[in-house]
Design a protein around this motif. Structure first.
Motif, mmCIF file in Angstrom:
data_model
loop_
_atom_site.group_PDB
_atom_site.id
_atom_site.type_symbol
_atom_site.label_atom_id
_atom_site.label_comp_id
_atom_site.label_asym_id
_atom_site.label_seq_id
_atom_site.Cartn_x
_atom_site.Cartn_y
_atom_site.Cartn_z
ATOM 1 N N ILE A 169 0.855 -1.188 0.000
ATOM 2 C CA ILE A 169 0.000 0.000 0.000
ATOM 3 C C ILE A 169 0.888 1.234 0.000
ATOM 4 C CG2 ILE A 169 -1.741 1.321 1.256
ATOM 5 C CD1 ILE A 169 -2.855 -1.252 2.348
ATOM 6 N N SER A 170 0.574 2.185 -0.892
ATOM 7 C CA SER A 170 1.400 3.381 -1.061
ATOM 8 C C SER A 170 0.720 4.633 -0.515
ATOM 9 C CB SER A 170 1.710 3.600 -2.544
ATOM 10 O OG SER A 170 2.484 2.548 -3.062
ATOM 11 N N TYR A 171 1.556 5.650 -0.281
ATOM 12 C CA TYR A 171 1.032 6.965 0.091
ATOM 13 C C TYR A 171 0.019 7.429 -0.969
ATOM 14 C CZ TYR A 171 5.627 7.273 2.504
ATOM 15 O OH TYR A 171 6.757 7.049 3.244
ATOM 16 N N ARG A 172 -0.854 8.343 -0.548
ATOM 17 C CA ARG A 172 -1.822 8.941 -1.464
ATOM 18 C C ARG A 172 -1.588 10.443 -1.637
ATOM 19 N NH1 ARG A 172 -6.881 6.298 -2.203
ATOM 20 N NH2 ARG A 172 -7.908 8.336 -2.087
ATOM 21 N N HIS B 270 4.250 14.132 0.857
ATOM 22 C CA HIS B 270 3.834 12.919 1.569
ATOM 23 C C HIS B 270 3.480 13.238 3.016
ATOM 24 C CE1 HIS B 270 5.305 11.181 -2.024
ATOM 25 N NE2 HIS B 270 6.556 11.031 -1.673
ATOM 26 N N VAL B 271 2.259 13.676 3.219
ATOM 27 C CA VAL B 271 1.807 14.003 4.571
ATOM 28 C C VAL B 271 0.971 12.875 5.176
ATOM 29 C CG1 VAL B 271 1.885 16.490 4.176
ATOM 30 C CG2 VAL B 271 -0.219 15.232 3.661
ATOM 31 N N ASP B 272 0.887 11.741 4.480
ATOM 32 C CA ASP B 272 0.050 10.628 4.970
ATOM 33 C C ASP B 272 0.843 9.341 5.174
ATOM 34 O OD1 ASP B 272 0.470 10.176 2.217
ATOM 35 O OD2 ASP B 272 -1.385 9.026 2.044
ATOM 36 N N SER B 273 2.140 9.447 5.440
ATOM 37 C CA SER B 273 2.926 8.230 5.632
ATOM 38 C C SER B 273 2.433 7.451 6.850
ATOM 39 C CB SER B 273 4.419 8.562 5.769
ATOM 40 O OG SER B 273 4.638 9.475 6.823
ATOM 41 N N TYR B 274 2.090 8.143 7.914
ATOM 42 C CA TYR B 274 1.570 7.484 9.112
ATOM 43 C C TYR B 274 0.265 6.751 8.789
ATOM 44 C CZ TYR B 274 -0.122 6.951 13.950
ATOM 45 O OH TYR B 274 -0.588 6.443 15.138
ATOM 46 N N MET C 160 5.114 17.335 6.919
ATOM 47 C CA MET C 160 5.821 16.118 6.549
ATOM 48 C C MET C 160 6.787 15.702 7.641
ATOM 49 S SD MET C 160 6.967 15.859 2.580
ATOM 50 C CE MET C 160 7.934 14.399 2.983
ATOM 51 N N ALA C 161 6.797 14.395 7.967
ATOM 52 C CA ALA C 161 7.773 13.818 8.894
ATOM 53 C C ALA C 161 7.852 14.576 10.212
ATOM 54 C CB ALA C 161 9.152 13.745 8.238
ATOM 55 N N LYS C 162 6.722 15.054 10.694
ATOM 56 C CA LYS C 162 6.699 15.830 11.933
ATOM 57 C C LYS C 162 7.349 15.053 13.075
ATOM 58 C CE LYS C 162 3.580 18.282 15.053
ATOM 59 N NZ LYS C 162 2.164 18.641 15.332
ATOM 60 N N GLY C 163 8.260 15.731 13.780
ATOM 61 C CA GLY C 163 8.916 15.142 14.930
ATOM 62 C C GLY C 163 10.224 14.440 14.642
ATOM 63 N N VAL C 164 10.560 14.251 13.366
ATOM 64 C CA VAL C 164 11.788 13.543 12.999
ATOM 65 C C VAL C 164 12.989 14.486 13.103
ATOM 66 C CG1 VAL C 164 13.001 12.384 11.110
ATOM 67 C CG2 VAL C 164 10.574 11.926 11.507
ATOM 68 N N ALA D 251 11.514 19.724 -5.017
ATOM 69 C CA ALA D 251 10.661 19.648 -6.196
ATOM 70 C C ALA D 251 9.198 19.894 -5.865
ATOM 71 C CB ALA D 251 10.814 18.283 -6.866
ATOM 72 N N GLN D 252 8.714 19.305 -4.764
ATOM 73 C CA GLN D 252 7.293 19.367 -4.436
ATOM 74 C C GLN D 252 7.026 19.328 -2.938
ATOM 75 O OE1 GLN D 252 4.519 19.885 -6.044
ATOM 76 N NE2 GLN D 252 2.863 18.824 -4.987
ATOM 77 N N HIS D 253 7.862 18.604 -2.191
ATOM 78 C CA HIS D 253 7.612 18.442 -0.761
ATOM 79 C C HIS D 253 7.574 19.773 -0.011
ATOM 80 C CE1 HIS D 253 7.351 14.225 -0.819
ATOM 81 N NE2 HIS D 253 8.643 13.931 -0.857
ATOM 82 N N PHE D 254 8.281 20.770 -0.498
ATOM 83 C CA PHE D 254 8.316 22.070 0.165
ATOM 84 C C PHE D 254 6.927 22.682 0.306
ATOM 85 C CE2 PHE D 254 8.243 23.144 -4.279
ATOM 86 C CZ PHE D 254 7.506 24.321 -4.344
ATOM 87 N N ARG D 255 6.008 22.304 -0.584
ATOM 88 C CA ARG D 255 4.690 22.939 -0.601
ATOM 89 C C ARG D 255 3.918 22.726 0.701
ATOM 90 N NH1 ARG D 255 2.970 24.513 -5.920
ATOM 91 N NH2 ARG D 255 4.427 23.772 -7.520
#
Length: 495
Positions: A158-161, A165-169, A395-399, A449-453
């Motif tokens: 199952i992959s992120y949607r 990528h704010v839905d990895s959890y 993204m990756a909050k707390g890492v 590329a995109q994650h900054f958004r």
């Protein structure tokens, strides 16, 4: 008696055109954790490992977590590194087993020095030791290059949607839910994967504006709601900077049992991806065009955010291309800042000079000057730091993030954040750690590329994406030489 579950992570997004291998040092620099250190690193974060830990507590599972590793995207994973990390997972199975299930946090686009399908080889080895009847559930990045071997050896993929990528959890939660169903005997899923003649598609997976990714995700949801037995459908935009046979977009259907309908459904969705292959939501600018647009916008109360798509460390870019920075300096921007330019030589010079000193530097362009030659500047050292900070999210909050010894310099009205280690700027902490409050700047330039958004779009009055066609992550695929990729594929062969 509680079910015994093995949890592990091993991630890498491999840009096979990069000259920088992913060795053990690369994993140690970004995140290689074992035992109690692993729990400390991930507990309470918005990551897949954290989701698996929370699922174990929720379901009352007895868990073993031998190792989790993640490295910044680069060239192939070295044999030593692959054998070490996978070997520790296999060793844990033999030492601490038997296990009732395995939960893995993988990327899906790993290439090693010996295996062009790194995840497929890892899953093959895990399956060989745990046995045919033990559920294996895997979370993947939506830029996975999913292979048939991966689907053969894992029950659930199952992959992120979302991209960013704010839905990895949440993705790992979905994996754990399906594994729990297998353990209680209420479910027996399989994964079917399909791909087309495409290297690139789905607008690279962007979900921040209306476009093919969101539209086809809605189609997937509609099919899953109507078709009996469908448990999950994932879309993968693929990772096109990988010269492997199966690079490109895929569709994964997780369904109860084995049913030929799943193949037909996956193929139907692949056809829709093909039909929308030319639909994109971003029209990149050259660095000069971006500067012209900034001048046209004039002063404002919020920053203009400029993203260096072609030199994105999050896709294997070297992080030291100078095209965008050169244009910013030439334009004599004021209240402008860029993060992060990887340049350990300049960082060392700044540390030797000290805060407040004036230094002559050759900035960037050290890995491959073909992507932008070094820029000669006279700069002032504004701040020195050790380069460790915790991400705020989304993204990756707390890492914890590590840039290594770092320096902020000023060249006229432009602040440049220099790092020892490569890293994609996807969080406001990538500026704040250097003493820059993003909201107060007129222009923010990021190597992304995109994650900054996820972090920066909410504060931007406009977002500009730059691709000069030269960077290691440019969409100018014809500038790269593909030897192992299946052919023909779009856009190299099909128009």
């Amino acid at each position: 008696m509680a079910h015994r579950i093995l949890i592990a992570g091993f991630k890498h997004e491999t840009n096979t055109f990069s000259s920088q291998p992913a060795d053990l040092a690369a994993y140690e620099a970004r995140g290689l954790h074992r035992g109690d250190a692993l729990l400390w690193a991930y507990a309470g974060t918005r990551t897949e490992i954290a989701a698996y830990l929370d699922a174990a507590e929720r379901y009352g599972w007895d868990i073993v977590i031998p190792i989790s590793g993640n490295a910044t995207p680069s060239g192939p994973v070295t044999t030593e590194c692959f054998e070490t990390i996978v070997g520790e997972v296999i060793e844990a199975v033999a030492r601490d087993g038997p296990f009732d299930a395995v939960l893995l946090a993988l990327h899906g686009a790993m290439v090693t020095e010996e295996h062009e399908d790194g995840e497929g080889e890892m899953l093959r080895r895990v399956r060989a030791v745990v046995g045919a009847g033990v559920p294996i559930g895997v979370s993947l990045d939506l830029h996975a290059n999913v292979t048939d071997v991966m689907a053969e050896h894992a029950d659930i993929l199952i992959s992120y949607r979302t991209y960013p990528h704010v839905d990895s959890y949440e993705t790992a939660q979905r994996v754990a839910l399906r594994v729990a169903g297998m353990l209680d005997g209420t479910s027996g899923p399989t994964t079917t994967v399909a791909r087309g003649e495409m290297l690139d598609g789905l607008d690279h997976g962007r979900t921040t504006s209306p476009g093919p990714m969101l539209d086809i995700l809605a189609l997937c949801d509609d099919i899953a709601a109507r078709e009996e037995g469908i448990l999950d459908i994932s879309l993968n935009a693929g990772f096109p900077w990988a010269d492997i046979h199966d690079a490109g977009p895929t569709v994964m259907v997780v369904g109860e049992g084995r049913d030929p309908r799943y193949r037909r459904i996956a193929d139907r969705i692949v056809s829709e991806i093909w039909n929308r292959r030319r639909d994109v939501t971003v029209d990149p600018l050259t660095p000069r065009q971006a500067m012209d647009r900034i001048a046209e916008l004039g002063p404002g109360s919020a920053p203009v955010v400029v993203a260096d798509f072609a030199d994105n460390p999050g896709g294997g870019g070297y992080g030291d291309a100078t095209g965008l920075l050169g244009a910013m300096l030439e334009a004599r921007l004021e209240r402008a800042a860029m993060t992060m330019m990887q340049d350990p030589v300049s960082v060392q010079a700044c540390f030797e000079a000290g805060t407040g000193a004036e230094v002559a530097l050759e900035l960037g362009g050290r890995t491959d000057p073909a992507y932008g030659a070094p820029i000669s500047v006279n700069a002032r050292v504004e701040q020195l730091c050790e380069g460790q900070f915790r991400l705020e999210g989304p993204m990756a909050k707390g890492v914890m993030s590590t840039a290594g010894p770092s320096a902020r310099i000023s060249v006229g009205g432009v602040q440049v954040c220099l790092s020892t280690l490569r890293g994609q700027a996807l969080d406001r902490q990538h500026f704040r750690h250097f003493g820059i409050e993003p909201d107060t700047m007129a222009v923010l330039a990021v190597k992304s590329a995109q994650h900054f958004r996820a972090a920066f779009a909410p504060i931007a009055r406009e977002v500009l994406v730059v691709d000069d066609g030269r960077g290691l992550t440019s969409r100018n695929y014809r500038a790269l030489t593909y030897r192992r990729l299946r052919r023909p594929v779009y856009p190299l062969d099909h128009e």
